[in-house]
Write a protein that holds these residues in place. Structure first.
Motif, PDB file in Angstrom:
ATOM      1  N   LYS A   6       0.849  -1.185   0.000  1.00  0.00           N
ATOM      2  CA  LYS A   6       0.000   0.000   0.000  1.00  0.00           C
ATOM      3  C   LYS A   6       0.887   1.239   0.000  1.00  0.00           C
ATOM      4  O   LYS A   6       2.022   1.196   0.455  1.00  0.00           O
ATOM      5  CB  LYS A   6      -0.912  -0.017   1.232  1.00  0.00           C
ATOM      6  N   PRO A   7       0.428   2.378  -0.497  1.00  0.00           N
ATOM      7  CA  PRO A   7      -0.940   2.698  -0.920  1.00  0.00           C
ATOM      8  C   PRO A   7      -1.235   2.366  -2.379  1.00  0.00           C
ATOM      9  O   PRO A   7      -2.325   2.643  -2.862  1.00  0.00           O
ATOM     10  CB  PRO A   7      -1.002   4.205  -0.712  1.00  0.00           C
ATOM     11  N   LEU A   8      -0.290   1.781  -3.108  1.00  0.00           N
ATOM     12  CA  LEU A   8      -0.493   1.559  -4.529  1.00  0.00           C
ATOM     13  C   LEU A   8      -1.257   0.285  -4.841  1.00  0.00           C
ATOM     14  O   LEU A   8      -1.550   0.000  -5.997  1.00  0.00           O
ATOM     15  CB  LEU A   8       0.867   1.520  -5.247  1.00  0.00           C
ATOM     16  N   GLU A   9      -1.576  -0.505  -3.795  1.00  0.00           N
ATOM     17  CA  GLU A   9      -2.341  -1.746  -3.964  1.00  0.00           C
ATOM     18  C   GLU A   9      -1.659  -2.691  -4.957  1.00  0.00           C
ATOM     19  O   GLU A   9      -2.306  -3.319  -5.789  1.00  0.00           O
ATOM     20  CB  GLU A   9      -3.769  -1.438  -4.431  1.00  0.00           C
ATOM     21  N   TYR A  15       7.757   5.821   1.150  1.00  0.00           N
ATOM     22  CA  TYR A  15       6.994   5.098   2.167  1.00  0.00           C
ATOM     23  C   TYR A  15       6.201   3.975   1.528  1.00  0.00           C
ATOM     24  O   TYR A  15       5.513   4.180   0.532  1.00  0.00           O
ATOM     25  CB  TYR A  15       6.036   6.038   2.903  1.00  0.00           C
ATOM     26  N   ILE A  16       6.328   2.768   2.080  1.00  0.00           N
ATOM     27  CA  ILE A  16       5.463   1.667   1.668  1.00  0.00           C
ATOM     28  C   ILE A  16       4.952   0.961   2.922  1.00  0.00           C
ATOM     29  O   ILE A  16       5.619   0.924   3.955  1.00  0.00           O
ATOM     30  CB  ILE A  16       6.168   0.643   0.751  1.00  0.00           C
ATOM     31  N   ASP A  17       3.771   0.425   2.797  1.00  0.00           N
ATOM     32  CA  ASP A  17       3.146  -0.334   3.876  1.00  0.00           C
ATOM     33  C   ASP A  17       2.815  -1.714   3.311  1.00  0.00           C
ATOM     34  O   ASP A  17       1.973  -1.829   2.426  1.00  0.00           O
ATOM     35  CB  ASP A  17       1.884   0.380   4.357  1.00  0.00           C
ATOM     36  N   ILE A  18       3.510  -2.756   3.782  1.00  0.00           N
ATOM     37  CA  ILE A  18       3.353  -4.101   3.227  1.00  0.00           C
ATOM     38  C   ILE A  18       2.504  -4.954   4.162  1.00  0.00           C
ATOM     39  O   ILE A  18       2.777  -5.030   5.360  1.00  0.00           O
ATOM     40  CB  ILE A  18       4.716  -4.773   3.001  1.00  0.00           C
ATOM     41  N   PRO A  36       7.186  -4.871  -7.294  1.00  0.00           N
ATOM     42  CA  PRO A  36       6.903  -4.369  -8.644  1.00  0.00           C
ATOM     43  C   PRO A  36       7.879  -3.269  -9.043  1.00  0.00           C
ATOM     44  O   PRO A  36       8.278  -2.443  -8.217  1.00  0.00           O
ATOM     45  CB  PRO A  36       5.480  -3.815  -8.524  1.00  0.00           C
ATOM     46  N   LEU A  37       8.257  -3.268 -10.285  1.00  0.00           N
ATOM     47  CA  LEU A  37       9.165  -2.255 -10.803  1.00  0.00           C
ATOM     48  C   LEU A  37       8.617  -0.851 -10.570  1.00  0.00           C
ATOM     49  O   LEU A  37       9.365   0.091 -10.298  1.00  0.00           O
ATOM     50  CB  LEU A  37       9.379  -2.495 -12.299  1.00  0.00           C
ATOM     51  N   SER A  38       7.297  -0.709 -10.636  1.00  0.00           N
ATOM     52  CA  SER A  38       6.671   0.610 -10.481  1.00  0.00           C
ATOM     53  C   SER A  38       6.868   1.205  -9.094  1.00  0.00           C
ATOM     54  O   SER A  38       6.783   2.420  -8.924  1.00  0.00           O
ATOM     55  CB  SER A  38       5.178   0.524 -10.788  1.00  0.00           C
ATOM     56  N   ILE A  39       7.129   0.362  -8.093  1.00  0.00           N
ATOM     57  CA  ILE A  39       7.355   0.881  -6.738  1.00  0.00           C
ATOM     58  C   ILE A  39       8.635   1.704  -6.700  1.00  0.00           C
ATOM     59  O   ILE A  39       8.687   2.791  -6.120  1.00  0.00           O
ATOM     60  CB  ILE A  39       7.439  -0.272  -5.718  1.00  0.00           C
ATOM     61  N   ILE A  40       9.695   1.183  -7.312  1.00  0.00           N
ATOM     62  CA  ILE A  40      10.963   1.916  -7.351  1.00  0.00           C
ATOM     63  C   ILE A  40      10.839   3.159  -8.224  1.00  0.00           C
ATOM     64  O   ILE A  40      11.346   4.228  -7.910  1.00  0.00           O
ATOM     65  CB  ILE A  40      12.087   1.008  -7.883  1.00  0.00           C
ATOM     66  N   LYS A  41      10.136   3.027  -9.331  1.00  0.00           N
ATOM     67  CA  LYS A  41       9.974   4.179 -10.217  1.00  0.00           C
ATOM     68  C   LYS A  41       9.044   5.221  -9.623  1.00  0.00           C
ATOM     69  O   LYS A  41       9.102   6.387  -9.980  1.00  0.00           O
ATOM     70  CB  LYS A  41       9.460   3.713 -11.583  1.00  0.00           C
ATOM     71  N   GLN A  42       8.148   4.743  -8.737  1.00  0.00           N
ATOM     72  CA  GLN A  42       7.242   5.654  -8.036  1.00  0.00           C
ATOM     73  C   GLN A  42       6.444   6.547  -8.972  1.00  0.00           C
ATOM     74  O   GLN A  42       6.324   7.743  -8.788  1.00  0.00           O
ATOM     75  CB  GLN A  42       8.017   6.517  -7.053  1.00  0.00           C
ATOM     76  N   LYS A  43       5.889   5.929 -10.004  1.00  0.00           N
ATOM     77  CA  LYS A  43       5.064   6.706 -10.928  1.00  0.00           C
ATOM     78  C   LYS A  43       3.779   7.171 -10.269  1.00  0.00           C
ATOM     79  O   LYS A  43       3.197   8.162 -10.671  1.00  0.00           O
ATOM     80  CB  LYS A  43       4.728   5.852 -12.152  1.00  0.00           C
ATOM     81  N   SER A  57       2.154  12.175  11.039  1.00  0.00           N
ATOM     82  CA  SER A  57       0.841  11.899  10.471  1.00  0.00           C
ATOM     83  C   SER A  57       0.933  11.965   8.954  1.00  0.00           C
ATOM     84  O   SER A  57       1.462  12.924   8.402  1.00  0.00           O
ATOM     85  CB  SER A  57      -0.184  12.936  10.951  1.00  0.00           C
ATOM     86  N   ILE A  58       0.429  10.936   8.280  1.00  0.00           N
ATOM     87  CA  ILE A  58       0.429  10.938   6.823  1.00  0.00           C
ATOM     88  C   ILE A  58      -0.954  10.547   6.321  1.00  0.00           C
ATOM     89  O   ILE A  58      -1.767  10.027   7.086  1.00  0.00           O
ATOM     90  CB  ILE A  58       1.477   9.983   6.237  1.00  0.00           C
ATOM     91  N   ILE A  59      -1.203  10.809   5.063  1.00  0.00           N
ATOM     92  CA  ILE A  59      -2.476  10.439   4.437  1.00  0.00           C
ATOM     93  C   ILE A  59      -2.192   9.685   3.147  1.00  0.00           C
ATOM     94  O   ILE A  59      -1.398  10.128   2.320  1.00  0.00           O
ATOM     95  CB  ILE A  59      -3.314  11.683   4.083  1.00  0.00           C
ATOM     96  N   PHE A  60      -2.827   8.519   2.994  1.00  0.00           N
ATOM     97  CA  PHE A  60      -2.827   7.800   1.727  1.00  0.00           C
ATOM     98  C   PHE A  60      -3.980   8.339   0.885  1.00  0.00           C
ATOM     99  O   PHE A  60      -5.131   8.250   1.271  1.00  0.00           O
ATOM    100  CB  PHE A  60      -3.041   6.305   1.929  1.00  0.00           C
ATOM    101  N   LEU A  61      -3.685   8.896  -0.278  1.00  0.00           N
ATOM    102  CA  LEU A  61      -4.733   9.397  -1.171  1.00  0.00           C
ATOM    103  C   LEU A  61      -5.432   8.213  -1.828  1.00  0.00           C
ATOM    104  O   LEU A  61      -4.779   7.331  -2.375  1.00  0.00           O
ATOM    105  CB  LEU A  61      -4.148  10.312  -2.242  1.00  0.00           C
TER     106      LEU A  61
END
Length: 301
Positions: free
Chosen positions: A86-89, A153-156, A198-205, A292-296
């Protein structure tokens, strides 16, 4: 394999980079990944050593694309842990060598692991394997997330544990994975695990993280919903107000509210953000690293 480098003499971190890695990642992304892995290795060695009360040494680690292990053709079955980032599911995985759980279990029960020579995996997972697996995965997830925090930031979250047949499972070229492979020596016994992200996590698109509940956001050429338009501005600050979503309140109860009364919040994580009194997005409120953070989750039309 590409270059082999001794990155840290004290911990003997031997790193082998795949030749084709730069076809998928930029040099800055590769360096980011290497720094994450260096931090992770140092921390996980200490955690594992304390857990089984034995010294653990790293033989080497590699970074590859779309691989379960350092050399998949040598294995038929692996222990597989499915995860969600998360937050990218996004889905992620941790794979264990066929002997990792049995070696750890032997150490935990006072053995030294040298009686274990488990190459094949049984079809049924035992209670002990399931219990120890969850503990090890918990260590790996927590340590990896902390190792990433200087970069993103990632939440696994753990999903499930099973046995995977490598002959029947193949990677999709549409969704490439980065394979972080770690090879260890426990009392002369080789064990390994791989973390696939996933590759997209590192790229953080798709990075969408607000780092404060009530803060200012710097924005460039940003278009916000509902007629809030900003163009050709190098830097501008917007006041963001975040409100909790309160459950419905009957009018007669609302009319009789007094100081000290309590209102029910059905989901305290759910929040809505406003800019100039206009609802912009909803998300989930979390506490990470004391902030405090917010996942959009959703932008309003």
């Amino acid at each position: 394999m590409g270059k082999s480098t001794n990155l840290d003499n004290k911990h003997k971190i031997i790193y082998k980079r795949e030749k084709n890695l730069d076809e998928f990642l930029t040099q800055s992304e590769i360096k980011k990944l290497e720094k994450i892995n260096q931090k992770f290795i140092k921390k996980i060695i200490m955690i594992f050593s304390t857990f089984i009360k034995s010294d653990i040494e790293l033989n080497f680690h590699t970074v590859k694309i779309n691989s379960y292990t350092n050399d998949d053709k040598n294995f038929h079955y692996l222990y597989s842990n499915s995860l969600k980032i998360k937050p990218l599911e996004k889905k992620s995985f941790i794979f264990f060598s066929p002997n990792l759980l049995s070696v750890f279990i032997d150490f935990l029960f006072g053995g030294n692991g040298n009686t274990i020579n488990k190459i094949d995996i049984k079809k049924e997972i035992t209670y002990s394997e399931d219990f120890v697996n969850k503990k090890i995965v918990e260590f790996i997830i927590d340590t990896y997330c902390k190792s990433c925090k200087d970069f993103f930031y990632i939440d696994i979250k753990f999903l499930n544990f099973n046995i995977i047949d490598l002959k029947k499972n193949f990677f999709s070229t549409n969704n490439p994975f980065i394979t972080n492979y770690f090879d260890f020596n426990l009392n002369g016994i080789k064990v390994f695990f791989s973390i696939l992200i996933p590759l997209s996590i590192i790229k953080q698109k798709n990075k969408k993280i607000i780092t404060s509940l009530d803060t200012n956001i710097s924005s460039k050429n940003t278009i916000l919903k509902e007629n809030i338009f900003i163009e050709h501005v190098c830097e501008i600050e917007l006041d963001v107000i975040v409100e909790l979503i309160i459950s419905s309140v009957p009018k007669n109860k609302f009319d009789n509210l007094r100081e000290g009364d309590v209102l029910l919040i059905e989901n305290p994580e759910k929040v809505t953000a406003y800019i100039e009194k206009k609802p912009i997005f909803s998300g989930k409120h979390k506490i990470f690293d004391g902030k405090s953070i917010i996942f959009l989750e959703n932008f309003f039309n």
